[in-house]
Design a protein around this motif. Sequence first.
Motif, mmCIF file in Angstrom:
data_model
loop_
_atom_site.group_PDB
_atom_site.id
_atom_site.type_symbol
_atom_site.label_atom_id
_atom_site.label_comp_id
_atom_site.label_asym_id
_atom_site.label_seq_id
_atom_site.Cartn_x
_atom_site.Cartn_y
_atom_site.Cartn_z
ATOM 1 N N TRP A 226 0.829 -1.215 0.000
ATOM 2 C CA TRP A 226 0.000 0.000 0.000
ATOM 3 C C TRP A 226 0.860 1.262 0.000
ATOM 4 O O TRP A 226 0.544 2.238 -0.684
ATOM 5 N N CYS A 227 1.955 1.243 0.759
ATOM 6 C CA CYS A 227 2.861 2.398 0.764
ATOM 7 C C CYS A 227 3.327 2.714 -0.659
ATOM 8 O O CYS A 227 3.430 3.879 -1.050
ATOM 9 N N LEU A 228 3.597 1.670 -1.421
ATOM 10 C CA LEU A 228 4.110 1.881 -2.777
ATOM 11 C C LEU A 228 2.998 2.218 -3.766
ATOM 12 O O LEU A 228 3.181 3.041 -4.659
ATOM 13 N N SER A 229 1.839 1.585 -3.580
ATOM 14 C CA SER A 229 0.783 1.743 -4.592
ATOM 15 C C SER A 229 -0.081 2.969 -4.330
ATOM 16 O O SER A 229 -0.538 3.631 -5.250
ATOM 17 N N ASP A 230 -0.328 3.286 -3.050
ATOM 18 C CA ASP A 230 -1.337 4.306 -2.748
ATOM 19 C C ASP A 230 -0.849 5.499 -1.943
ATOM 20 O O ASP A 230 -1.298 6.625 -2.168
ATOM 21 N N PHE A 231 0.039 5.252 -0.992
ATOM 22 C CA PHE A 231 0.351 6.322 -0.051
ATOM 23 C C PHE A 231 1.409 7.286 -0.597
ATOM 24 O O PHE A 231 2.414 6.863 -1.159
ATOM 25 N N ARG A 232 1.157 8.573 -0.404
ATOM 26 C CA ARG A 232 2.148 9.609 -0.719
ATOM 27 C C ARG A 232 2.126 10.640 0.391
ATOM 28 O O ARG A 232 1.054 11.041 0.850
ATOM 29 N N TYR A 233 3.300 11.073 0.826
ATOM 30 C CA TYR A 233 3.376 12.209 1.741
ATOM 31 C C TYR A 233 4.368 13.190 1.119
ATOM 32 O O TYR A 233 5.564 12.873 1.001
ATOM 33 N N GLU A 234 3.861 14.333 0.727
ATOM 34 C CA GLU A 234 4.689 15.323 0.020
ATOM 35 C C GLU A 234 5.467 14.663 -1.117
ATOM 36 O O GLU A 234 6.685 14.807 -1.236
ATOM 37 N N ASP A 235 4.730 13.876 -1.923
ATOM 38 C CA ASP A 235 5.304 13.172 -3.084
ATOM 39 C C ASP A 235 6.429 12.202 -2.726
ATOM 40 O O ASP A 235 7.352 11.977 -3.518
ATOM 41 N N GLN A 236 6.359 11.652 -1.524
ATOM 42 C CA GLN A 236 7.369 10.669 -1.118
ATOM 43 C C GLN A 236 6.671 9.424 -0.580
ATOM 44 O O GLN A 236 5.548 9.507 -0.085
ATOM 45 N N THR A 237 7.366 8.296 -0.644
ATOM 46 C CA THR A 237 6.894 7.110 0.067
ATOM 47 C C THR A 237 8.094 6.240 0.455
ATOM 48 O O THR A 237 9.240 6.597 0.157
ATOM 49 N N VAL A 238 7.817 5.128 1.144
ATOM 50 C CA VAL A 238 8.909 4.243 1.585
ATOM 51 C C VAL A 238 8.713 2.833 1.031
ATOM 52 O O VAL A 238 7.590 2.378 0.842
#
Lengths: 398, 398
Positions: A338-350
């Motif tokens: 989900w972090c890779l497919s959906d989540f973004r924080y200020e155009d970043q993810t882990v």
Amino acid sequence: MPDISERGLQMPASPIRKLAPLSDAAKARGVKVYHLNIGQPDLHTPESALEAIRSVDRKILEYSPSDGYKWYRDNLVKYYATFDIELTPEQIIVTAGGSEAVLYAFMACLNPGDEIIVPEPAYANYMAFAVSAGAVIRTIPSTIDTGFALPHVDEFEKLINPRTKGILICNPNNPTGYVYTPDEMQQISHLVKKYNLYLFSDEVYREFIYSDTPYVSACHLKEIEENVVLIDSVSKRYSECGIRIGALITKNKKLHDTVMKFCQARLSPPLIGQIAANASLDAGEAYLKDSFDEYKSRRDFLIERLNNIPGVYSPMPMGAFYTVARLPVDDADAFCAWCLSDFRYEDQTVFMAPASGFYVTPGLGKNEVRIAYVLNKNDLAKALTVLEKALEAYQYTW
Amino acid sequence: MPDISERGLQMPASPIRKLAPLSDAAKARGVKVYHLNIGQPDLHTPESALEAIRSVDRKILEYSPSDGYKWYRDNLVKYYATFDIELTPEQIIVTAGGSEAVLYAFMACLNPGDEIIVPEPAYANYMAFAVSAGAVIRTIPSTIDTGFALPHVDEFEKLINPRTKGILICNPNNPTGYVYTPDEMQQISHLVKKYNLYLFSDEVYREFIYSDTPYVSACHLKEIEENVVLIDSVSKRYSECGIRIGALITKNKKLHDTVMKFCQARLSPPLIGQIAANASLDAGEAYLKDSFDEYKSRRDFLIERLNNIPGVYSPMPMGAFYTVARLPVDDADAFCAWCLSDFRYEDQTVFMAPASGFYVTPGLGKNEVRIAYVLNKNDLAKALTVLEKALEAYQYTW
């Protein structure tokens, strides 16, 4: 078309690999992905190694000896002596990375159906090499609650049966960062002796021990000298994973000669890699001290930050550059995806590695991830902020 | 100590390796030893490859993708197109030499007990890789009297049974130099199709075909596209055996994905090797033409001289840089050993590979040797004089 082999069907696919396309897709959309998932160090390769490559003045890039160049093995003898590991060049076989050393160790020692005991979580590719050799991995769970200490020797003994042929340890440990204590190493030694087993010991992170636990190599265990197969690699200590240089070390002449038959079949380890690895030995104390200090400082920073995120727990790893952390989620596989497919924080993810891929026992490590601290502290800080935000957001998704 | 594995005990030891200590001893006593025994070319590696190595300006020598860099595979696509082999980059997996390609092909395709049919004499290490995978090699003898032509297809068919899983050819052939004719390739294709087999085709010598026989790659056989596993290596064509870069090529997606699981376990093929192999593609026509001309001229010289030695016979090899010659001796193993241990002519001797090591059927090739023409013509001439003198002297030794 003809059938794929049974072992081909059984070969495990890494959970990290399964997530890689999601990471690529995120990057393609301009998202900054912090890679905490792989053991690819970001530190520079020693300048002496890079310079040696740039100085290659051969006219023919020919086969090296199947056990590697004698000049490199001579220098390795001196290197190991600094860790009180006394070897001769004839006890060292240079391999194409630690990977080839594990594969040939298993091929030379294990028959199809033979069992080896491995504490889990464990480096996922051990399972793949065991399948390659037709061997069976039996695991003993270690748990995050005890900081992934070696399970009691009784737990090993319960698994031992006539098909048991060896014990495999990774020390310092990937993925947990645990370092086996002298007592634990003695217990393993007794067990190996008592049941006449092989002890496969992967010690590629020996330079990175941050606690006061002294490094006890399997090669220090005098009463099982002939049973030990040391697996090594220059990949991590010199940040040169791509040159594919490792080593298989054994004082058991018969085993050495058997492994050599596999090595002769594949002719030669990489030539340029040996030149680079040999020159890396000249990098000196300063290079390794800088690497050590950098990783230690990242570790301290990472673990403190992790444990300050609500619901997250990580023990303090004693070595290597990984930790296994517990997250406040039910299914870390799904969360990492989900972090890779959906989540973004200020155009970043882990991008983290779900720990399930490091366990053999189904269901273990469901809420754990492996985090590699192979980013500089600035990026690590950003990645941890992203992780915290992701965990906050994730609780509202279901 | 624990037991060695069964496969470890079964691994064949190369007869060349057994003779190597005799060669070392001769050299230690100041004897000039002409090495006709190994496939290590003496021609220079392309300058473009050497320059690419000297120009490596990376700061971190990191893992490459498990299937190799895309830029290298893209360039390989163009290379194969010049031989009318149409591929996509996704059908190419970069391996640590042709050796790793053979090993993983066998591991992915063959179960323990599965059989593959191989014309003999054959490259000795195929046997070792088959043992590694637990597979059984069944051989069909080709003979020096027919110039080592492919045995009639009926001979293959006689060996086919429910355990038969594939056919392995090396074309142009090591050790015989034979090149399969279009008719022979068609026969193999029909057989592979009829019995739904794999066709493993080792074509690392495709640049070196001196006869008018057109090169027919297994990849040209349209009706068995999904059955073909092409084994390749840059070692011989660019005289860069030490960089350990080969390829496994298949249009069979399922097989590709299975082989990739083995490749992912070993993480990465050599990084610097890929840089050198990629730059070798820029060496141009001139480099390959010079190599071709040199080997062809040596071949013509060698075969004429061999056939002028009383009792010696060699067919004219059509490709590669080897020939298998018959000598007027009862036991070529003993003769080759004697050349190294006892015989000297003006402080020189020769090191040849007894052909027995290339046959599986006991007793075959007893009076044959493999000669690699990897010496310049001047040295080749001296080596042949030494061989002639050795054969003269040998008849008086028993």
